[in-house]
Design an enzyme around this catalytic site. Structure first.
Site, PDB file in Angstrom:
ATOM      1  N   HIS A 179      -2.041   6.896   7.730  1.00  0.00           N
ATOM      2  CA  HIS A 179      -2.244   8.209   7.087  1.00  0.00           C
ATOM      3  C   HIS A 179      -2.524   9.296   8.121  1.00  0.00           C
ATOM      4  CE1 HIS A 179      -3.359   6.167   3.008  1.00  0.00           C
ATOM      5  NE2 HIS A 179      -2.076   6.150   3.260  1.00  0.00           N
TER       6      HIS A 179
ATOM      7  N   CYS B  63       3.922  19.748  15.104  1.00  0.00           N
ATOM      8  CA  CYS B  63       4.578  21.009  14.773  1.00  0.00           C
ATOM      9  C   CYS B  63       4.691  21.161  13.255  1.00  0.00           C
ATOM     10  CB  CYS B  63       5.972  21.070  15.393  1.00  0.00           C
ATOM     11  SG  CYS B  63       6.840  22.599  14.988  1.00  0.00           S
TER      12      CYS B  63
ATOM     13  N   THR C 128     -11.082  -0.516   0.482  1.00  0.00           N
ATOM     14  CA  THR C 128     -10.118   0.396  -0.107  1.00  0.00           C
ATOM     15  C   THR C 128     -10.048   0.219  -1.620  1.00  0.00           C
ATOM     16  OG1 THR C 128      -7.839   1.200  -0.069  1.00  0.00           O
ATOM     17  CG2 THR C 128      -8.149  -1.168   0.287  1.00  0.00           C
TER      18      THR C 128
ATOM     19  N   GLU D 243     -17.231  -3.265  -4.420  1.00  0.00           N
ATOM     20  CA  GLU D 243     -16.884  -3.165  -5.848  1.00  0.00           C
ATOM     21  C   GLU D 243     -15.596  -3.908  -6.158  1.00  0.00           C
ATOM     22  OE1 GLU D 243     -18.476   1.469  -6.488  1.00  0.00           O
ATOM     23  OE2 GLU D 243     -16.337   0.960  -6.630  1.00  0.00           O
TER      24      GLU D 243
END
Ligand code: APR
Length: 269
Positions: free
Chosen positions: A126, A134, A211, A238
């Site tokens: 990511h 640019c 994640t 979790e």
């Protein structure tokens, strides 16, 4: 945990890549907010403003300096954080396993690299908050943010002097943060798309950590690894969709990454 260690040991006896797929939960104990947790960037934002809208190419076109201000503030948060025991355990594991080891990370915070994970085996899918490229994509290259770019606090604007630094070294046009935005697609040159797929398709062991399974390429990695018969383990505080897949394979550990990874790696090396 014993069952998971046993499953990992038999997976490591097979040929194939050993992959750690990490998300924001792995950096949570370094003090970097996650995205969708109670104090997450996307959660907190919804009360004050909608940063998820800021994380788009469309927003950058409309309000480039607000977008830059937000990423330069997040960069400050990352700079003030230190790698934790999870990042360090993955460096030890990398050194023990060598060439067939890889870290595929959704995190743009650079903490894997700062902990010592080698660039050759660490794939930030990511982007990286310390890099720019640019805005007109004159070339796919990316560059470290120039020395003079300050560490901005929350809500602090980008001043004229800093704006003059955030330019493409090649064409002189505007530069942009090297992160993957919600209205953009993965590719190989900038976000290791083909590399991640190749590694997953040849995986023997995949450990997913921290994640919530909300983005595309991580799903491809888990699906391709499962299809390749890899053992899949999930580490998270979790329940999450990858946990369900791991439960059918190596198993899911409900605990913090900074506690579980060191114990797991010590048992395996
Ligand atoms: N140890 C292990 N897991 C943890 C910990 C911890 N200490 N703290 C939180 N978690 C878990 C949460 O339970 C949650 O499942 O980490 C996960 C964090 O989820 P998100 O905030 O959604 O972050 P992530 O999955 O990395 O987001 C993926 O989405 O917004 C985009 O580009 C952004 O890279 C990001 C991507």
């Amino acid at each position: 945990m014993e069952r998971i260690i046993a499953a990992c040991k038999s997976a490591l006896a097979n040929d194939g890549y050993v992959i750690a797929l990490t998300g924001a939960g792995v950096s949570a104990e370094s003090g970097i907010p996650t995205f969708r947790g109670k104090e997450g960037y996307w959660t907190v934002g919804s009360r004050e403003y909608h940063p998820q809208e800021l994380a788009t190419h469309a927003a950058f076109q409309q309000m480039p300096w607000d977008v830059w201000a937000w990423y330069l503030y997040r960069r400050t948060v990352c700079r003030r954080a230190e790698p934790n025991a999870a990042h360090e355990a993955l460096v030890r594991w990398d050194r023990a396993v060598g060439d067939r080891f890889a870290v595929i990370t959704q995190n743009v915070d650079g903490l894997h690299r700062r902990a010592g994970s080698p660039d050759a085996r660490t794939f930030p899918i990511h982007g990286d908050i310390e890099l720019m490229r640019c805005a007109n994509d004159c070339v796919p290259d990316r560059w470290p943010l120039p020395e003079g770019v300050p560490l901005l606090e929350k809500g602090q604007a980008v001043d004229e002097a800093t704006r003059a630094l955030l330019v493409c070294p090649r064409c002189g046009g505007m530069a942009r943060p090297h992160v993957l935005w919600f209205d953009e697609s993965y590719d190989e040159a900038r976000f290791f798309l083909d590399t991640s797929r190749r590694l997953a398709s040849g995986a023997a062991l995949l450990v997913v950590a921290g994640t919530s399974a909300q983005t595309n390429l991580p799903w491809q990695v888990v699906t391709l690894a499962a299809r390749a018969g890899a053992t899949i383990v999930d580490i998270n505080v979790e329940e999450n969709p990858f946990g369900e897949i791991a439960a059918q394979s190596g198993g899911a550990v409900r605990g913090s990454a900074a506690q579980v990874f060191p114990a797991l790696v010590s048992a395996l090396i």
